[in-house]
Design an enzyme around this catalytic site. Structure first.
Site, PDB file in Angstrom:
ATOM      1  N   SER A 285     -24.698  27.833  22.620  1.00  0.00           N
ATOM      2  CA  SER A 285     -25.734  27.664  21.784  1.00  0.00           C
ATOM      3  C   SER A 285     -27.068  27.458  22.332  1.00  0.00           C
ATOM      4  O   SER A 285     -27.113  27.280  23.553  1.00  0.00           O
ATOM      5  CB  SER A 285     -25.709  26.629  20.737  1.00  0.00           C
ATOM      6  OG  SER A 285     -26.040  25.096  21.396  1.00  0.00           O
ATOM      7  N   ASP A 286     -28.342  27.758  21.715  1.00  0.00           N
ATOM      8  CA  ASP A 286     -29.531  27.427  22.379  1.00  0.00           C
ATOM      9  C   ASP A 286     -29.622  25.794  22.226  1.00  0.00           C
ATOM     10  O   ASP A 286     -28.737  25.268  21.743  1.00  0.00           O
ATOM     11  CB  ASP A 286     -30.841  28.157  22.020  1.00  0.00           C
ATOM     12  CG  ASP A 286     -31.969  28.283  22.877  1.00  0.00           C
ATOM     13  OD1 ASP A 286     -32.040  27.313  23.283  1.00  0.00           O
ATOM     14  OD2 ASP A 286     -32.704  29.403  22.470  1.00  0.00           O
ATOM     15  N   TRP A 287     -30.624  25.253  22.691  1.00  0.00           N
ATOM     16  CA  TRP A 287     -30.918  23.838  22.772  1.00  0.00           C
ATOM     17  C   TRP A 287     -30.677  23.142  21.476  1.00  0.00           C
ATOM     18  O   TRP A 287     -31.516  23.497  20.581  1.00  0.00           O
ATOM     19  CB  TRP A 287     -32.079  23.400  23.281  1.00  0.00           C
ATOM     20  CG  TRP A 287     -32.389  22.020  23.603  1.00  0.00           C
ATOM     21  CD1 TRP A 287     -33.020  20.987  22.361  1.00  0.00           C
ATOM     22  CD2 TRP A 287     -32.659  21.141  24.532  1.00  0.00           C
ATOM     23  NE1 TRP A 287     -33.190  20.016  22.848  1.00  0.00           N
ATOM     24  CE2 TRP A 287     -32.942  19.768  24.244  1.00  0.00           C
ATOM     25  CE3 TRP A 287     -32.244  21.537  26.093  1.00  0.00           C
ATOM     26  CZ2 TRP A 287     -33.154  18.907  25.066  1.00  0.00           C
ATOM     27  CZ3 TRP A 287     -32.327  20.501  26.899  1.00  0.00           C
ATOM     28  CH2 TRP A 287     -32.732  18.968  26.368  1.00  0.00           C
ATOM     29  N   GLU A 288     -29.533  22.429  21.084  1.00  0.00           N
ATOM     30  CA  GLU A 288     -29.413  21.751  20.051  1.00  0.00           C
ATOM     31  C   GLU A 288     -29.423  22.460  18.572  1.00  0.00           C
ATOM     32  O   GLU A 288     -29.723  21.873  17.619  1.00  0.00           O
ATOM     33  CB  GLU A 288     -30.300  20.484  19.806  1.00  0.00           C
ATOM     34  CG  GLU A 288     -30.297  19.410  21.021  1.00  0.00           C
ATOM     35  CD  GLU A 288     -31.148  18.144  20.845  1.00  0.00           C
ATOM     36  OE1 GLU A 288     -32.196  18.274  19.808  1.00  0.00           O
ATOM     37  OE2 GLU A 288     -30.832  17.042  21.399  1.00  0.00           O
TER      38      GLU A 288
END
Length: 746
Positions: A285-288
């Site tokens: 995933s991307d950040w969070e």
């Protein structure tokens, strides 16, 4: 909820890009899978889930003991944002010496335009049209990053971008799919080399999959509106190119696609890339991003977010710890199967085997390499070469450039003339601004002691107060020539840095006008992370050099261009608009029923046509545009034959001659027009390009080869094929200025 998402994506399922084929496994990969399976049998469910967690470990900000505790407990499979041999070794030690199963960690970092040696930003690199240069940049970046413990990079960024308001255009390969796909291949080969287990290669992670570069209104994180055909024709091919080149991982994007956030999009994360494209790496995933499924309204809580993302095909959770907290309960309540968790863990473990981490977890922790390979002379030389080769000459009235080194006096004016930090771009991770050569310093390094150099800032980048302009005008008036350095600072582009107006910020417009009013020859040097509105200055400045954000050797490389030690060869990878109302603007628009005359620059009224009443349709500078200090003549454009069958290669040749006074490199571009099609198609599409170096008076004949794949497109039924009939080949200096010849295909 997952069934609902799956049904929304039914149109995508089963579709694939042309030429689909999975990569044949390398000899060791079966062995890696066997080893991974044996290890998985020893793991508890908690330890398996721990391998699916990626922890932010920036030791400049957070306590190392917190990271080490998580690692020792087997609750993370990778960490990111930590580099340096000693720091990496310390954290890796917790995994391989102090955890139960001693599974090594991957160490990830955003190595977007270099590591310690910072190169020109992505959009600048794409303007080089030089795949060897781009490959060498990433080869150098991989060598340098791996010397400081990194083995996984969140790069390349291959999002097609057609809207300069979007802040992350600075990282993009531009507006064209063919060019972006070639850049994607070059970057993967540069990062990963021929052997991922070598200690100077890194695993690439192309981002952001998919459609992130097309936010409505140019606002970062906004929704996108992409048709299925546009998705397959324009936005997916650079990612397919990355996977075909062997990319070991892939990062999902923040945006939605057809109403489904990429993080939970089974249609693309599983049905497309794994079942159709044969991707066997892992997806992060991307950040969070998993947290965002709740505000999206797709998930009612974080537990459901975890299940949706995981079942969609997202292997690794970056930073949110949603998997760590909620996957186990999803297994226990039957919403996630443990076998699917085993498969995700298998993907991660195989990547670690490919990187050689099980053989030697400290293979990227060599103090000697760190001391000798970081910011080496070779890297600095490459950075200087890149700064020169990515600078685009947009205007050169009366041969104002190159500047004679015998010039008696020069005034260097502008808020970015002596800047260092701003040349590193928005992705300043490990770079050091103090190591940057400013443009003022580069000019000082170039001119002889007998040349008088005057300097004045004139204003700050975003000043609203014009009081400093007067002193700058005085200095300019005393010089034989002015080099005016204007544009954006590094904080004005990048993630979450969209702009609604891409004019020169602050009072820079006023500064430029006043300097030009002095009547002195004015060379405008523009630094930015996106195209800016330069229409006024295209009429008034003597020359315009677009240098983007050129990296650690910006000043020296740009001075090489200004003073003629390098003849500019870069060409635009994005169109430059005349005004804000033209945005989004790109060259390969489809044909329409009421077109205007081409070129639309005559000022004549064309009522009842697709036009503006206050502006031409055409861009200020078209895609592929860029000037040289020399002149190139094109002649003898011809086909090997007039009519081809679908199985024959289509051969095109053209003669290029250097008719000017300097040696130089021309970027020869080939575009295709399909004249009669089932559905409306672009006016022209880039299909090939070659760079050719010619001495003064020299000429060469270039040959291009096209296949039926180059003629094909997605039809109404989404089959990928070509229409027999007549085509045009356009060969020239850019998407506007070219010669044309016709051919037909049965």
């Amino acid at each position: 909820m997952s069934e609902k998402i799956h049904s929304i994506l039914i149109l995508l399922i089963g579709l694939g890009l042309a030429g689909l084929s999975g990569c044949s496994p390398k000899p060791d990969e079966d062995n890696f899978e066997q080893k991974a399976n044996a290890l998985i049998k020893q793991m508890s469910l908690d330890e398996k889930i721990g391998q699916l967690n990626v922890k932010w470990a920036d030791t400049r900000v957070i306590d190392t003991s917190e990271v080490n505790q998580l690692v020792r407990a087997g609750k993370t499979g990778a960490v990111f944002f930590v580099w340096g041999v000693d720091k990496v070794r310390n954290i890796q030690k917790q995994a391989v010496e102090n955890s139960r199963l001693k599974i090594p960690l991957m160490f990830g970092l955003d190595v977007v335009n270099g590591h310690r040696t910072v190169f020109p930003i992505g959009i600048a690199q794409s303007c080089s049209w030089d795949m060897d240069l781009i490959r060498r940049i990433e080869r150098g970046a991989a060598s340098e990053a791996s010397a400081e413990g990194i083995n996984w990079v969140f790069s390349p960024m291959v999002d097609i971008s057609r809207d300069p308001r979007w802040g992350r255009m600075c990282e993009s390969p531009g507006e064209d799919t063919w060019l972006a796909s070639r850049i994607a291949e070059a970057k993967i080969k540069g990062f990963q080399g021929d052997d991922l287990a070598a200690n100077n290669t890194v695993m690439a992670c192309p981002k952001h999959f998919v459609g992130y570069g097309a936010p409505v209104a140019g606002k970062d994180y906004n929704f996108v509106d992409i048709s299925t055909r546009s998705l397959y024709e324009w936005y997916l091919p650079p990612y397919k190119a990355c996977i075909d080149a062997g990319a070991g991982s892939l990062m999902a994007s923040f945006n939605d696609l057809n109403g489904v956030p990429s993080t939970a999009n089974k249609g693309v994360l599983t049905d497309l890339i794994r079942k159709k494209w044969g991707f066997d790496g892992f997806v992060v995933s991307d950040w969070e991003a998993i947290l965002e499924l709740v505000p999206y309204g797709i998930a009612k809580d974080l537990s459901e977010s975890a299940a949706l993302s995981f079942n969609a095909g997202l292997d690794l959770d970056m930073q949110s710890e949603t998997y760590l907290k909620y996957l186990k309960e999803n297994v226990e309540n039957g919403k996630v199967s443990e076998e699917s968790i085993n498969q995700a863990v298998r993907n991660i473990l195989i990547a670690k085997y490919k990187l050689g981490l099980f053989d030697d977890p400290y293979r990227y922790c060599n103090k000697e390499r760190e001391a000798t390979e970081v910011m080496s002379d070779g890297m600095i030389s490459l950075a200087r070469e890149a700064a020169a080769k990515t600078s685009v000459l947009l205007k050169n009235e009366k041969h104002s450039l190159p500047i004679s080194k015998d010039i008696k006096s020069i005034a260097v004016i502008g808020p970015l003339a002596d800047s260092k930090r701003d040349h590193l771009g928005s992705n300043l991770i490990a770079g050091d601004p103090e190591k940057v050569v400013s443009i003022l310093e580069g000019i000082k390094n170039k001119i002889p002691a007998t040349t008088k150099l005057l300097y004045e800032k004139g204003c700050n980048v975003d000043d609203t107060d014009a009081t400093m302009i007067g002193e700058a005008v005085k200095k300019a008036s005393k010089a034989d020539m002015v080099i005016l350095v204007v544009g954006e600072d590094a904080s004005m582009s990048g993630e979450s840095k969209s702009r609604s107006d891409i004019s020169l910020p602050g009072v820079q417009q006023d500064l430029a006008r006043e300097i030009i009013k002095t009547g002195k020859p004015c060379i405008m040097v523009v630094c930015s992370g996106r195209p800016l509105l330069l229409t006024e200055f295209d009429k008034s400045a003597s020359a315009i050099l677009m240098v983007w954000q050129a990296g650690i050797q910006a000043g020296n490389g740009i001075a090489d261009v200004l003073f003629g030690d390098y003849n500019p060869s870069a060409r635009l990878s994005v169109s430059f608009p005349r005004n804000m109302g033209q945005i989004p603007l790109y060259y390969n628009t489809t044909r329409i029923g009421r077109p205007v005359a081409d070129p639309d620059i005559s000022g004549k009224t064309q009522d009842w046509r697709s036009r503006y009443i206050d502006s031409p349709n055409a861009p200020l500078y078209p895609f592929g545009y860029g000037l040289s200090y020399t002149d190139f003549a094109y002649s003898d454009l011809k086909m090997s034959k007039e009519k081809y069958t679908g199985d024959e290669e289509i051969e095109v040749s053209v003669k290029i001659a250097n008719t000017g006074n300097y040696e130089g490199e021309e970027t020869v571009q080939l575009y295709l027009t399909d004249l009669i099609t089932e559905i409306t198609r672009p006016l022209i599409e880039l299909k090939a390009a070659q760079k050719v170096f010619l001495k003064k008076g020299e000429s060469k004949t270039l040959n291009f080869r096209l296949t039926k794949e180059d003629l094909a497109y997605y039809h109404s039924d989404m089959t990928f094929r070509y229409d027999p009939g007549e085509f045009e080949v356009h060969v020239g200096r850019n998407s506007r200025d070219s010669q044309m010849v016709k051919f037909s295909v049965d």
